[in-house]
Design a protein around this motif. Structure first.
Motif, PDB file in Angstrom:
ATOM      1  N   GLU A 163     -19.792   5.681  -2.598  1.00  0.00           N
ATOM      2  CA  GLU A 163     -19.387   5.450  -1.206  1.00  0.00           C
ATOM      3  C   GLU A 163     -18.913   6.733  -0.537  1.00  0.00           C
ATOM      4  O   GLU A 163     -19.142   6.945   0.659  1.00  0.00           O
ATOM      5  N   ARG A 164     -18.268   7.616  -1.301  1.00  0.00           N
ATOM      6  CA  ARG A 164     -17.824   8.897  -0.734  1.00  0.00           C
ATOM      7  C   ARG A 164     -19.008   9.772  -0.371  1.00  0.00           C
ATOM      8  O   ARG A 164     -18.995  10.471   0.649  1.00  0.00           O
ATOM      9  N   VAL A 165     -20.034   9.746  -1.196  1.00  0.00           N
ATOM     10  CA  VAL A 165     -21.225  10.539  -0.895  1.00  0.00           C
ATOM     11  C   VAL A 165     -21.954   9.950   0.307  1.00  0.00           C
ATOM     12  O   VAL A 165     -22.423  10.678   1.180  1.00  0.00           O
ATOM     13  N   VAL A 166     -22.046   8.629   0.357  1.00  0.00           N
ATOM     14  CA  VAL A 166     -22.678   7.964   1.503  1.00  0.00           C
ATOM     15  C   VAL A 166     -21.925   8.302   2.791  1.00  0.00           C
ATOM     16  O   VAL A 166     -22.540   8.579   3.830  1.00  0.00           O
ATOM     17  N   ALA A 167     -20.603   8.321   2.734  1.00  0.00           N
ATOM     18  CA  ALA A 167     -19.816   8.694   3.913  1.00  0.00           C
ATOM     19  C   ALA A 167     -20.147  10.114   4.355  1.00  0.00           C
ATOM     20  O   ALA A 167     -20.217  10.414   5.561  1.00  0.00           O
ATOM     21  N   ALA A 168     -20.373  11.009   3.389  1.00  0.00           N
ATOM     22  CA  ALA A 168     -20.751  12.381   3.727  1.00  0.00           C
ATOM     23  C   ALA A 168     -22.129  12.427   4.376  1.00  0.00           C
ATOM     24  O   ALA A 168     -22.373  13.215   5.306  1.00  0.00           O
ATOM     25  N   VAL A 169     -23.047  11.576   3.925  1.00  0.00           N
ATOM     26  CA  VAL A 169     -24.380  11.507   4.531  1.00  0.00           C
ATOM     27  C   VAL A 169     -24.279  11.051   5.981  1.00  0.00           C
ATOM     28  O   VAL A 169     -24.898  11.634   6.886  1.00  0.00           O
ATOM     29  N   ARG A 209     -23.657  22.577   7.648  1.00  0.00           N
ATOM     30  CA  ARG A 209     -24.494  23.348   6.725  1.00  0.00           C
ATOM     31  C   ARG A 209     -24.417  22.770   5.320  1.00  0.00           C
ATOM     32  O   ARG A 209     -25.437  22.499   4.697  1.00  0.00           O
ATOM     33  N   GLN A 210     -23.234  22.596   4.782  1.00  0.00           N
ATOM     34  CA  GLN A 210     -23.033  22.045   3.449  1.00  0.00           C
ATOM     35  C   GLN A 210     -21.791  21.173   3.444  1.00  0.00           C
ATOM     36  O   GLN A 210     -20.806  21.486   4.121  1.00  0.00           O
ATOM     37  N   ILE A 211     -21.841  20.092   2.667  1.00  0.00           N
ATOM     38  CA  ILE A 211     -20.674  19.233   2.463  1.00  0.00           C
ATOM     39  C   ILE A 211     -20.513  19.026   0.960  1.00  0.00           C
ATOM     40  O   ILE A 211     -21.419  18.502   0.300  1.00  0.00           O
ATOM     41  N   VAL A 212     -19.390  19.450   0.420  1.00  0.00           N
ATOM     42  CA  VAL A 212     -19.088  19.258  -0.997  1.00  0.00           C
ATOM     43  C   VAL A 212     -18.282  17.971  -1.149  1.00  0.00           C
ATOM     44  O   VAL A 212     -17.331  17.731  -0.402  1.00  0.00           O
ATOM     45  N   VAL A 213     -18.654  17.141  -2.112  1.00  0.00           N
ATOM     46  CA  VAL A 213     -17.961  15.875  -2.354  1.00  0.00           C
ATOM     47  C   VAL A 213     -17.400  15.906  -3.768  1.00  0.00           C
ATOM     48  O   VAL A 213     -18.159  16.010  -4.740  1.00  0.00           O
ATOM     49  N   SER A 261     -28.283  17.535  -2.650  1.00  0.00           N
ATOM     50  CA  SER A 261     -28.316  18.485  -3.750  1.00  0.00           C
ATOM     51  C   SER A 261     -27.250  18.056  -4.752  1.00  0.00           C
ATOM     52  O   SER A 261     -27.091  16.872  -5.034  1.00  0.00           O
ATOM     53  N   SER A 262     -26.498  18.992  -5.276  1.00  0.00           N
ATOM     54  CA  SER A 262     -25.499  18.703  -6.296  1.00  0.00           C
ATOM     55  C   SER A 262     -24.675  19.963  -6.509  1.00  0.00           C
ATOM     56  O   SER A 262     -25.128  21.070  -6.191  1.00  0.00           O
ATOM     57  N   LEU A 263     -23.469  19.793  -7.053  1.00  0.00           N
ATOM     58  CA  LEU A 263     -22.743  20.987  -7.467  1.00  0.00           C
ATOM     59  C   LEU A 263     -23.466  21.699  -8.601  1.00  0.00           C
ATOM     60  O   LEU A 263     -23.172  22.852  -8.910  1.00  0.00           O
ATOM     61  N   PRO A 304     -22.583  16.738  -4.159  1.00  0.00           N
ATOM     62  CA  PRO A 304     -21.601  15.952  -4.917  1.00  0.00           C
ATOM     63  C   PRO A 304     -21.491  16.441  -6.348  1.00  0.00           C
ATOM     64  O   PRO A 304     -22.399  17.084  -6.883  1.00  0.00           O
ATOM     65  N   GLY A 305     -20.341  16.121  -6.971  1.00  0.00           N
ATOM     66  CA  GLY A 305     -20.220  16.300  -8.405  1.00  0.00           C
ATOM     67  C   GLY A 305     -20.834  15.098  -9.095  1.00  0.00           C
ATOM     68  O   GLY A 305     -21.788  14.493  -8.595  1.00  0.00           O
TER      69      GLY A 305
END
Length: 350
Positions: A215-221, A230-234, A141-143, A186-187
Motif C-alpha cells: 500500500e505504501r508503494v501504491v501510494a507513491a505511484v 524524478r525518484q521516490i524511495v519507499v 524500479s527498486s533499491l 521500494p525496498g
C-alpha cells in the motif's frame, strides 16, 4: 493533465503485487484502467474488482518481454480509450540463487521482463504521450537499483539498468515538459513475487526484512501520477542500507552476505525450480502475501548480526592500526640503533 475521472492508465504486471494494487487504487478514482499481465484468468479477476470500485477496465493479456506484444498493448489501449495519460511499469520476475547456479535462460528472461519490458513500454507509449503533449511514465524500479546482495544477480542487473534508462529518458524529454518519467524505488515489499521466484539456493526464501507494505508503494505511484517526481524511495530502513552501500562499501560487503543468509534464506529445504519466470501459472495473485507478520523476529536477528559484524570490523581495524603503529615504532628503533652504530664506526675510523 485531464481530470482523474477521465484519465486512462495502463498498468503492466497488474495480476498481483504492486501492479494489482495500483490498478485497484486508480480504479477507485473512477479512471479507465488497462490491465496487462501474462495470466488471462488473473487479469479477469482484477478487471472485475476494478469495475466494482467504480472504474472502467480492459484486460489485455501481455508478455512484456515480447516487444510486438507491448506495441499491441499500447495500440489496444489507445483504440479503447482514445488516449493514454499514465503508464505504470510494474511487471517483473525474480530468482534466488548464486550466479553460477542460475540457468542462463532464467537470467536472460528476468532481464528481458524486468528491464527490457519497461524499455519496450517506453518505446510504445512515448509516441502517444507526444501526440497528446503530456503523459506520465512510472517505472517501478527498486533499491536494488542502488545496491546489491548475494543470490539476485539478474534482478540487480535489471534494476541498475532501469535506473540508468530512466535517467536518459528524462534528459531526452526535456523538449516536452508535459511528459514526466518517474522512478519508484521500494525496498523489500510484501508481495507474492518471492513466492513466485525461481529458486536455486536449496532453501525456501522470503523477503529481506523489514518488509514494506504494498500500500505504501501504491501510494507513491499515485503521488507520482498526480505530482510527478524524478525518484521516490519507499522504505526508510532500506534507504539506510543504500547509504551504507555508497559511503562504507567495505562494511556493507561484510554485512550483507551473513544478513541475507540468516534473514532471507529459510531453514526449510526447497528443490530447484523456475518459479513463474517462464510460466505465469500460480495459486497466488494477491496484492500482499503476509510476510510482515513474522518480521519482528527476523529484524532482531538482522540487527544482532549487523551490530556483531560491525563490532568485529571495528575491532579488526583497531588491531591492524595497533600492529601498524607497533611495526612503525620497531622500525624507528632499529633505524635509530643503526645510525648510532654507524656513528661509532665512523668515529673509530677517524
Amino acid at each position: 493533465m485531464s481530470g482523474p475521472a477521465r484519465q486512462v492508465v495502463v498498468v503492466t504486471g497488474a495480476s498481483s503485487g504492486i501492479g494489482r494494487g495500483a490498478a485497484l487504487a486508480f480504479a477507485a478514482r473512477g479512471v479507465s484502467v488497462v490491465l496487462a499481465a501474462r495470466s488471462e484468468q488473473a487479469l479477469a479477476e482484477v478487471a472485475r474488482e476494478c469495475e466494482e470500485r467504480g472504474g472502467r477496465a480492459l484486460a489485455v493479456p501481455t508478455d512484456v518481454s515480447d516487444e510486438a506484444a507491448v506495441q499491441a498493448l499500447a495500440q489496444r489501449a489507445a483504440d479503447w480509450s482514445g488516449r493514454i495519460d499514465i503508464w505504470v511499469n510494474a511487471a517483473a520476475v525474480w530468482s534466488y540463487g548464486r550466479f553460477e547456479d542460475t540457468p542462463g535462460p532464467v537470467f536472460r528472461q528476468i532481464v528481458e521482463t524486468t528491464l527490457l519490458g519497461q524499455v519496450y513500454a517506453a518505446r510504445a507509449v512515448l509516441p502517444h504521450f507526444r501526440a497528446e503533449g503530456h503523459g506520465v511514465l512510472i517505472n517501478i524500479s527498486s533499491l536494488y537499483g542502488r545496491l546489491s546482495s548475494p543470490y539476485v544477480a539478474p534482478y540487480v542487473t535489471a534494476k541498475w539498468g532501469l535506473l540508468g534508462f530512466s535517467e536518459v529518458l528524462r534528459q531526452e524529454l526535456r523538449d516536452t515538459p508535459g511528459i514526466a518519467v518517474c522512478t519508484i524505488l521500494p525496498g523489500a515489499v510484501d508481495t507474492p513475487i518471492y513466492r513466485h521466484a525461481a529458486n536455486y539456493t536449496g532453501r525456501q526464501i522470503r523477503p529481506l526484512p523489514p518488509v514494506t507494505s504494498p500500500e505504501r508503494v501504491v501510494a507513491a505511484v499515485l503521488r507520482a501520477a498526480d505530482h510527478p517526481q524524478r525518484q521516490i524511495v519507499v522504505g526508510q530502513t532500506h534507504r539506510i542500507g543504500a547509504w551504507v552501500h555508497r559511503f562504507i562499501p567495505a562494511l556493507y560487503d561484510r554485512l550483507i552476505g551473513p544478513v541475507v543468509d540468516v534473514c532471507a534464506l529459510r531453514s526449510v529445504p526447497a528443490p530447484p525450480h523456475d518459479g513463474t519466470v517462464f510460466d505465469p501459472a500460480s495459486p497466488t495473485h494477491t496484492v500482499d502475501d503476509g510476510w510482515r507478520r513474522h518480521d519482528h523476529r527476523l529484524v532482531a536477528k538482522a540487527l544482532t548480526l549487523a551490530v556483531g559484524a560491525a563490532a568485529l570490523t571495528t575491532a579488526t581495524r583497531a588491531v591492524n592500526r595497533r600492529r601498524g603503529q607497533s611495526a612503525t615504532s620497531s622500525a624507528a628503533s632499529v633505524a635509530t640503533h643503526t645510525r648510532a652504530v654507524r656513528r661509532k664506526g665512523n668515529a673509530a675510523n677517524r
